[in-house]
Design a protein around this motif. Structure first.
Motif, PDB file in Angstrom:
ATOM      1  N   ARG A 225       0.969  15.729  17.347  1.00 10.33           N
ATOM      2  CA  ARG A 225       1.428  15.679  15.963  1.00 10.33           C
ATOM      3  C   ARG A 225       0.953  16.927  15.220  1.00 10.33           C
ATOM      4  O   ARG A 225      -0.221  17.283  15.268  1.00 10.33           O
ATOM      5  CB  ARG A 225       0.878  14.440  15.258  1.00 10.33           C
ATOM      6  CG  ARG A 225       1.365  13.109  15.834  1.00 10.33           C
ATOM      7  CD  ARG A 225       2.755  12.775  15.386  1.00 10.33           C
ATOM      8  NE  ARG A 225       3.212  11.488  15.952  1.00 10.33           N
ATOM      9  CZ  ARG A 225       4.438  11.011  15.809  1.00 10.33           C
ATOM     10  NH1 ARG A 225       5.347  11.709  15.128  1.00 10.33           N
ATOM     11  NH2 ARG A 225       4.766   9.853  16.346  1.00 10.33           N
TER      12      ARG A 225
ATOM     13  N   PRO B 177       1.252  19.203  11.350  1.00 12.51           N
ATOM     14  CA  PRO B 177       1.621  19.023   9.940  1.00 12.51           C
ATOM     15  C   PRO B 177       3.111  19.257   9.735  1.00 12.51           C
ATOM     16  O   PRO B 177       3.692  20.163  10.350  1.00 12.51           O
ATOM     17  CB  PRO B 177       0.780  20.090   9.222  1.00 12.51           C
ATOM     18  CG  PRO B 177      -0.391  20.332  10.127  1.00 12.51           C
ATOM     19  CD  PRO B 177       0.155  20.179  11.520  1.00 12.51           C
ATOM     20  N   TRP B 178       3.714  18.446   8.860  1.00 13.66           N
ATOM     21  CA  TRP B 178       5.161  18.545   8.665  1.00 13.66           C
ATOM     22  C   TRP B 178       5.584  19.945   8.216  1.00 13.66           C
ATOM     23  O   TRP B 178       6.647  20.429   8.611  1.00 13.66           O
ATOM     24  CB  TRP B 178       5.621  17.502   7.637  1.00 13.66           C
ATOM     25  CG  TRP B 178       5.823  16.138   8.239  1.00 13.66           C
ATOM     26  CD1 TRP B 178       4.928  15.115   8.272  1.00 13.66           C
ATOM     27  CD2 TRP B 178       6.992  15.670   8.905  1.00 13.66           C
ATOM     28  NE1 TRP B 178       5.475  14.020   8.925  1.00 13.66           N
ATOM     29  CE2 TRP B 178       6.744  14.332   9.321  1.00 13.66           C
ATOM     30  CE3 TRP B 178       8.238  16.224   9.198  1.00 13.66           C
ATOM     31  CZ2 TRP B 178       7.676  13.571  10.011  1.00 13.66           C
ATOM     32  CZ3 TRP B 178       9.167  15.467   9.886  1.00 13.66           C
ATOM     33  CH2 TRP B 178       8.897  14.162  10.284  1.00 13.66           C
ATOM     34  N   ASP B 179       4.750  20.601   7.414  1.00 16.55           N
ATOM     35  CA  ASP B 179       5.141  21.927   6.926  1.00 16.55           C
ATOM     36  C   ASP B 179       5.052  23.005   8.001  1.00 16.55           C
ATOM     37  O   ASP B 179       5.471  24.144   7.786  1.00 16.55           O
ATOM     38  CB  ASP B 179       4.318  22.320   5.703  1.00 16.55           C
ATOM     39  CG  ASP B 179       2.819  22.381   5.975  1.00 16.55           C
ATOM     40  OD1 ASP B 179       2.398  21.998   7.089  1.00 16.55           O
ATOM     41  OD2 ASP B 179       2.071  22.816   5.079  1.00 16.55           O
ATOM     42  N   GLU B 180       4.506  22.654   9.188  1.00 17.87           N
ATOM     43  CA  GLU B 180       4.442  23.594  10.302  1.00 17.87           C
ATOM     44  C   GLU B 180       5.407  23.241  11.429  1.00 17.87           C
ATOM     45  O   GLU B 180       5.533  23.985  12.397  1.00 17.87           O
ATOM     46  CB  GLU B 180       3.014  23.647  10.869  1.00 17.87           C
ATOM     47  CG  GLU B 180       1.975  24.163   9.892  1.00 17.87           C
ATOM     48  CD  GLU B 180       0.583  24.210  10.500  1.00 17.87           C
ATOM     49  OE1 GLU B 180       0.489  24.099  11.747  1.00 17.87           O
ATOM     50  OE2 GLU B 180      -0.394  24.346   9.747  1.00 17.87           O
ATOM     51  N   ALA B 181       6.087  22.103  11.303  1.00 21.30           N
ATOM     52  CA  ALA B 181       6.906  21.598  12.408  1.00 21.30           C
ATOM     53  C   ALA B 181       8.039  22.547  12.791  1.00 21.30           C
ATOM     54  O   ALA B 181       8.446  22.601  13.963  1.00 21.30           O
ATOM     55  CB  ALA B 181       7.475  20.228  12.046  1.00 21.30           C
ATOM     56  N   SER B 182       8.527  23.332  11.844  1.00 16.90           N
ATOM     57  CA  SER B 182       9.652  24.230  12.139  1.00 16.90           C
ATOM     58  C   SER B 182       9.248  25.381  13.050  1.00 16.90           C
ATOM     59  O   SER B 182      10.107  26.120  13.533  1.00 16.90           O
ATOM     60  CB  SER B 182      10.234  24.786  10.836  1.00 16.90           C
ATOM     61  OG  SER B 182       9.256  25.511  10.116  1.00 16.90           O
TER      62      SER B 182
ATOM     63  N   ILE C  85      10.470  20.479  18.772  1.00 12.70           N
ATOM     64  CA  ILE C  85      10.177  19.144  18.239  1.00 12.70           C
ATOM     65  C   ILE C  85      10.902  18.063  19.044  1.00 12.70           C
ATOM     66  O   ILE C  85      12.097  18.180  19.343  1.00 12.70           O
ATOM     67  CB  ILE C  85      10.583  19.055  16.753  1.00 12.70           C
ATOM     68  CG1 ILE C  85       9.702  19.987  15.917  1.00 12.70           C
ATOM     69  CG2 ILE C  85      10.496  17.622  16.236  1.00 12.70           C
ATOM     70  CD1 ILE C  85       8.229  19.632  15.898  1.00 12.70           C
TER      71      ILE C  85
ATOM     72  N   PRO D  81      13.155  19.614  10.460  1.00 12.98           N
ATOM     73  CA  PRO D  81      12.726  18.766  11.581  1.00 12.98           C
ATOM     74  C   PRO D  81      12.850  17.279  11.269  1.00 12.98           C
ATOM     75  O   PRO D  81      12.576  16.843  10.150  1.00 12.98           O
ATOM     76  CB  PRO D  81      11.261  19.175  11.785  1.00 12.98           C
ATOM     77  CG  PRO D  81      10.834  19.763  10.482  1.00 12.98           C
ATOM     78  CD  PRO D  81      12.047  20.414   9.906  1.00 12.98           C
TER      79      PRO D  81
ATOM     80  N   SER E  80      11.148  15.135  13.118  1.00 14.82           N
ATOM     81  CA  SER E  80       9.901  14.582  13.627  1.00 14.82           C
ATOM     82  C   SER E  80       8.836  15.666  13.530  1.00 14.82           C
ATOM     83  O   SER E  80       9.150  16.840  13.331  1.00 14.82           O
ATOM     84  CB  SER E  80      10.091  14.142  15.086  1.00 14.82           C
ATOM     85  OG  SER E  80       8.859  13.928  15.739  1.00 14.82           O
ATOM     86  N   ASN E  81       7.590  15.266  13.621  1.00 12.90           N
ATOM     87  CA  ASN E  81       6.504  16.251  13.697  1.00 12.90           C
ATOM     88  C   ASN E  81       5.797  16.175  15.040  1.00 12.90           C
ATOM     89  O   ASN E  81       4.645  16.567  15.185  1.00 12.90           O
ATOM     90  CB  ASN E  81       5.514  16.066  12.548  1.00 12.90           C
ATOM     91  CG  ASN E  81       4.728  14.764  12.646  1.00 12.90           C
ATOM     92  OD1 ASN E  81       5.182  13.798  13.276  1.00 12.90           O
ATOM     93  ND2 ASN E  81       3.575  14.720  12.011  1.00 12.90           N
TER      94      ASN E  81
ATOM     95  N   ALA F 207       5.365  17.721  18.282  1.00 12.39           N
ATOM     96  CA  ALA F 207       5.610  19.053  18.835  1.00 12.39           C
ATOM     97  C   ALA F 207       5.331  19.102  20.330  1.00 12.39           C
ATOM     98  O   ALA F 207       4.345  18.529  20.813  1.00 12.39           O
ATOM     99  CB  ALA F 207       4.751  20.083  18.127  1.00 12.39           C
TER     100      ALA F 207
END
Length: 383
Positions: free
Chosen positions: A155, A157-162, A166, A185, A187-188, A190
């Protein structure tokens, strides 16, 4: 140690271009880390600790130093009659010779080795991540779910998922969608770039991918999407723990600094999960009467006559009287001379920082010197 019936293949041919001068003449998995290790020590040690006895190491870019370092695998107890460590560079066959053209192609070009070993499962690893992981638990998960492919995930952080590949999975962790660095994304979860394949499935899809002239021959971009399209049972293995992709100067520096935190997120002192290395054998380090080392790791063979704080000092480093080193990583054989100042830097092997010189970037970024570089003190009137 038990036989796992699982072959590990470590992708260790990456150049690591974002690491600049640090990988000018060596592959990224061979980079020094944490005072005594190289990055490849982590997947190799994880294999040993997980009961995986046969490991193929796929090299390509600047392989000589990495080949020398790994040798026959004895430092990781991989030189026994139960298995072995095998260096697998590109080679010429009756079909000609090719460099590895992608992660999937690298494994495809070594299918004969995989078939020769004959294990039912193939674990594919990146050689450039810092983490401790029990692959035996992942293999048990793979078998329990009757998966054809299992992908280790973490998992983020959502702000890093891009920034990651994913996985979108259901409540049983079966993957139903893969998004490669998505702008939005779903999902988060990764991908960690760690895969377990049933061997027959891996062979089948790699052979098909090799025939596709439009393919980039990459697991994340081509092979995994093809398997999802065919509705194969792919599962996401949830990993919880420290994992760091050290593909940039910032991430490599931060991973080193993590080791000297008040509560390090990665425990290198865990007797149940040792990280092994083919480290140099040297006398103990020495701290002189006016020297000091606080909140730092200082390796054997070093002489600390100046002041060190919050830093990683490798073996055979000399910090002379009056020199100050802070928030830095100093690689083997380097000399920091009298009155020099080094702050927030990675200093390569066998460098010389001369009397009164300053290594520090005014903008707060990490200063980097490559192997055998010298830094002179600024002349009067110079910045």
């Amino acid at each position: 140690m038990r036989k796992s019936n699982c072959l590990a293949m470590i992708l260790a041919g990456g150049r690591g271009s974002r690491l600049g001068v640090l990988t000018k003449d060596q592959a990224k998995p061979g980079l020094l880390f944490g005072g005594k290790y190289r990055i490849i020590d982590f997947p190799l040690s994880n294999c040993r600790n997980s009961g995986i006895n046969t490991v193929g190491i796929l090299t390509q870019y600047q392989p000589l130093e990495l080949n020398w370092y790994v040798g026959n695998g004895s430092s990781w107890d991989l030189d026994s009659d139960r298995g072995g460590a095998y260096i697998l560079p590109p080679y010429e066959s009756d079909g000609g010779s090719n460099w590895y053209r992608g992660t999937a192609d690298a494994i495809y070009q070594n299918l004969n080795f995989i078939e020769m070993v004959g294990d039912d499962y193939v674990l594919i690893l990146s050689g450039d991540h810092i983490y401790s992981m029990d692959y035996a638990k992942m293999l048990a998960f793979h078998k329990k779910h009757q998966a054809k492919v299992t992908i280790a995930t973490i998992r983020v952080p959502w702000d890093e998922a891009s920034r990651f590949g994913i996985m979108v999975a259901d409540e049983t962790m079966r993957i139903n969608k893969f998004q490669e660095k998505p702008a939005k994304p779903e999902s988060n979860l990764a991908s960690m770039g760690i895969y377990i394949f049933d061997r027959d499935v891996l062979e089948s899809y790699l052979k098909a991918d090799a025939k596709d002239e439009k393919s980039e021959h990459d697991f994340g971009k081509n092979v995994i999407p093809a398997m999802l399209k065919d509705k194969l049972p792919l599962y996401a293995y949830p990993f919880e723990g420290y994992w760091k992709d050290v593909g940039t100067i910032d991430s490599l520096w931060q991973a080193n600094m993590d080791l000297i935190a008040d509560e390090p997120p990665l425990d290198l002192n865990n007797p149940a999960w040792r990280i092994y290395s083919a480290s140099q054998s040297m006398p103990p380090h020495f701290v002189g009467p006016e020297g000091s080392a606080k909140s730092s790791i200082v390796a054997e063979g070093s002489a600390i006559l100046g002041n060190v704080i919050n830093s990683i000092i490798f073996y055979d480093v000399t910090i002379e009287k009056g020199a100050k080193v802070s928030n830095s990583v100093i690689l083997p054989g380097t000399v920091i001379k009298k009155g020099a100042v080094v702050d927030k830097a990675i200093i390569g092997e066998r460098c010389v920082i001369h009397d009164g010189a300053v290594v520090q970037n005014e903008d707060g970024s990490i200063a980097v010197l490559g192997r055998n570089e010298e830094k002179l003190a600024a002349k009067k009137g110079e910045a």
